[in-house]
Design an enzyme around this catalytic site. Structure first.
Site, PDB file in Angstrom:
ATOM      1  CG  ASP A  98     -11.180   5.602  42.263  1.00  0.00           C
ATOM      2  OD1 ASP A  98     -11.671   6.722  42.460  1.00  0.00           O
ATOM      3  OD2 ASP A  98     -11.821   4.637  41.815  1.00  0.00           O
ATOM      4  CG  ASP A 199     -15.152   8.836  44.533  1.00  0.00           C
ATOM      5  OD1 ASP A 199     -15.763   7.985  43.865  1.00  0.00           O
ATOM      6  OD2 ASP A 199     -15.473   9.160  45.698  1.00  0.00           O
ATOM      7  CD  GLU A 258     -18.546   8.803  40.665  1.00  0.00           C
ATOM      8  OE1 GLU A 258     -19.401   7.925  40.748  1.00  0.00           O
ATOM      9  OE2 GLU A 258     -17.891   9.192  41.662  1.00  0.00           O
ATOM     10  CG  HIS A 323     -17.104   0.580  41.502  1.00  0.00           C
ATOM     11  ND1 HIS A 323     -16.812   1.485  40.499  1.00  0.00           N
ATOM     12  CD2 HIS A 323     -17.182   1.309  42.642  1.00  0.00           C
ATOM     13  CE1 HIS A 323     -16.722   2.699  41.019  1.00  0.00           C
ATOM     14  NE2 HIS A 323     -16.932   2.619  42.318  1.00  0.00           N
ATOM     15  CG  ASP A 324     -20.392   3.191  42.124  1.00  0.00           C
ATOM     16  OD1 ASP A 324     -20.125   2.530  43.144  1.00  0.00           O
ATOM     17  OD2 ASP A 324     -19.820   4.267  41.833  1.00  0.00           O
TER      18      ASP A 324
HETATM   19  C1  GLC Z   1     -18.335   7.182  43.990  1.00  0.00           C
HETATM   20  C2  GLC Z   1     -17.812   5.774  43.968  1.00  0.00           C
HETATM   21  C3  GLC Z   1     -18.657   4.953  44.880  1.00  0.00           C
HETATM   22  C4  GLC Z   1     -18.526   5.507  46.282  1.00  0.00           C
HETATM   23  C5  GLC Z   1     -18.849   6.998  46.333  1.00  0.00           C
HETATM   24  C6  GLC Z   1     -18.332   7.623  47.582  1.00  0.00           C
HETATM   25  O1  GLC Z   1     -19.604   7.294  43.485  1.00  0.00           O
HETATM   26  O2  GLC Z   1     -17.762   5.288  42.668  1.00  0.00           O
HETATM   27  O3  GLC Z   1     -18.326   3.588  44.838  1.00  0.00           O
HETATM   28  O4  GLC Z   1     -19.395   4.833  47.144  1.00  0.00           O
HETATM   29  O5  GLC Z   1     -18.244   7.716  45.280  1.00  0.00           O
HETATM   30  O6  GLC Z   1     -16.931   7.689  47.566  1.00  0.00           O
END
Ligand code: GLC
Ligand code: CA
Length: 548
Positions: A98, A199, A258, A323-324
């Site tokens: 990540d 991320d 992401e 995980h989100d």
């Molecule tokens: C992304 C991650 C999430 C995190 C956020 C801030 O969306 O997947 O888990 O809380 O970024 O880093």
């Protein structure tokens, strides 16, 4: 279409905190991952994406990094990481890390320096502004806080944090920041990692001048959450291309960004091969449907991302949870009487739609959402903030908890269910987060012992991908875009044509296609198939792949 290993791969996502605890402190760790590599090898996956494992005070479970060059002490040591990488590679499994560079932890040494004085050399690593009329510099809301700004007494200015106040945003306009990030990426690539999941990468470029949002306040605190303003700003592509030139192009790696608040029209620039930026993104258009899932709308989204990306030389990702997110079988399937059938159906779909499939830990055994009895059982910063927000808006505490018990991301974080012994075999100590009580029935050991389990269905899907290019590169055609219960599509190459039929309902149903609906069964979640001529006959949650 250009062939690439990352198009052909199946990625398995590991949330290390909840995967396997090797030393009984209740927290999953890298040695736990090493212990389970043979399990993953058996499943057949090609790539592991590890959620952040860097040093972190864990305000947001590792997404608040205090040192990009060391391993979170709870997860192990750099030696453990090197061993994990080595052991994975020995088994032919790649490792993707990540990359969290929209923000750091406030405990990162850059921020400690930055906040120490206005003229510190690290001041411009972050985004500092004067207040306006005794208030924040603008009206932006944070993802985890009412305002996206935090006042810092010492130097009398505010710093920007789109997430928690312990996650100050980096200032990507400042060249030394970009250089430091690229250097850190080289460090990990030189160790031998195989790529990055990036991320919230489309937030790194802020809108020029950090203007107020023009939207009316849309949070109960009076601030404005304006995703469109925060994301995809002009100049983002330049940053991504610079990163590619300086780092990514030097390695045979994969990247997935992401990307929040994105459409294919925007994403195509980031992922089309000629632009030399990213390989693919995770978009949120499917996730945004989760409270009102509608199959027709889902198909439209798939079609849009196919038409908008693939013919332009880009690539897509396919996922339904991570995980989100809550557990996919509890949202898009049926986690009660049709749990096994519907979990297999969702897997069949994700592995046969165009794009690289991502499997989230526990999905391969059909893990479900978990019932939490009180807000106190929630660890997640987002769940807790969301709860406050809902209650502040006037929702009862009971209803707010009900909402979280269906849609919060905590469901994706309960410990992996390995067997039916105490704590699901995850840990011999007290797990950091509640174990779903259904582990007695839903666990890896039981799945491995049952030839009809979801696990073996996934294993077949994954191995089919290795031997059938049509699954990866085949043209995609939706045969019944308007049908509210059935998803029927073909994948076609010069050598093969597959028909995929998915019944998203608990009712038995006939659907007439404009092609023959009979063929050789490649894989199904029922023991037989009852289609005749052009009529596909499908039982509850039936999912079948036919070779025509
Ligand atoms: C992304 C991650 C999430 C995190 C956020 C801030 O969306 O997947 O888990 O809380 O970024 O880093
Ligand atoms: Ca541990």
């Amino acid at each position: 279409m250009n062939k690439k290993w990352w198009k052909e791969a199946v990625v398995y996502q590991i949330y290390p905190r909840s995967f396997k605890d090797s030393n009984g402190d209740g927290i999953g760790d890298l040695r736990g991952v090493i212990e389970k590599l043979d399990y993953l090898k058996d499943l057949g996956i090609d790539v592991i994406w590890l959620n952040p494992i860097y040093s972190s005070p864990n305000d947001d479970n590792g997404y608040d990094i205090s040192d990009y060059y060391s391993i979170m002490s709870e997860f192990g040591t750099m030696e453990d990481f090197d061993e994990l990488l080595d052991e994975a590679h020995k088994r032919g499994i790649k490792i993707v890390m990540d990359l969290v560079v929209n923000h750091t932890s406030d405990e990162h040494k850059w921020f400690v320096e930055s906040r120490s004085s206005r003229d510190n050399p690290y001041r411009d690593y972050y985004i500092w502004r004067d207040g306006k009329n005794g208030k924040e510099p603008n009206n932006w809301a944070g993802e985890f806080t009412p305002s996206a700004w935090e006042y810092d007494e010492k130097t009398g200015q505010y710093y920007l944090h789109l997430f928690s106040k312990k996650q100050p945003d980096l200032n990507w306009e400042h060249e030394p920041v970009r250089k430091a990030v690229y250097e850190m990426m080289h460090f990990w690539f030189k160790k031998g990692i195989d790529g990055f999941r990036m991320d919230v990468i489309n937030l790194i470029k802020k809108p020029a001048g950090l203007p107020d949002s023009k939207l009316a306040p849309n949070t109960p605190y009076g601030y404005v959450y304006d995703g469109k303003l925060y994301a995809n700003n002009p100049g983002l592509l330049d940053f991504l291309q610079e990163m590619n030139r300086n780092v990514l192009s030097k390695y045979d790696c994969m990247t997935v960004g992401e990307a929040v608040h994105i459409t294919p029209e925007i994403a195509v620039d980031y992922v089309k091969e000629d632009n030399k930026a990213l390989n693919m993104v995770f978009h949120f258009e499917v996730m945004d449907l989760k409270e009102n899932f509608d199959l027709v709308r889902f198909k439209e989204i798939q079609q849009k991302w196919y038409d908008g990306i693939i013919p332009h030389g880009g690539w897509n990702s396919q996922y339904l949870n991570n995980h989100d997110q809550p557990r996919q079988v509890s949202i898009y399937g049926n986690d009660k009487e049709y749990r096994v059938l519907s979990a297999k159906l969702l897997g069949t779909m994700i592995h046969t739609l165009p794009g690289t499939p991502y499997v989230y830990q526990g999905e391969e055994i059909g893990m479900t959402n978990c019932e939490f009895e009180s807000i106190k059982e929630y660890n997640d910063i987002h769940a807790r903030f969301k709860y406050d927000q809902m209650v502040k808006k006037g929702m009862s505490e009971e209803d707010a908890l009900k909402w979280l018990n269906k849609y919060s991301r905590e469901h994706g974080r309960t410990p992996m269910q390995w067997d039916d012994t105490e704590n699901a075999g995850f840990s011999t100590g007290k797990p950091w987060l509640k174990v779903n009580p259904n582990y007695k029935n839903i666990n890896v050991k039981a799945a491995l012992a049952d030839p009809n389990s979801i696990f073996y269905h996934y294993k077949k899907l994954i191995s089919l991908r290795k031997n059938n290019e049509v699954m990866v590169y085949g043209d995609f055609k939706d045969l019944l875009p308007e049908h509210p219960q059935i998803y029927a599509y073909t994948r076609t190459t010069a050598f093969a044509k597959w028909l995929i039929l998915l019944n998203f309902s608990a009712t038995e149903i006939d659907a007439e296609l404009d092609i023959n609906a009979e063929g050789k069964v490649v894989l199904s979640n029922y023991p037989d198939y009852k289609g005749k001529g052009r009529v596909a006959h499908l039982r509850p949650y039936e999912a079948v792949i036919l070779e025509l």
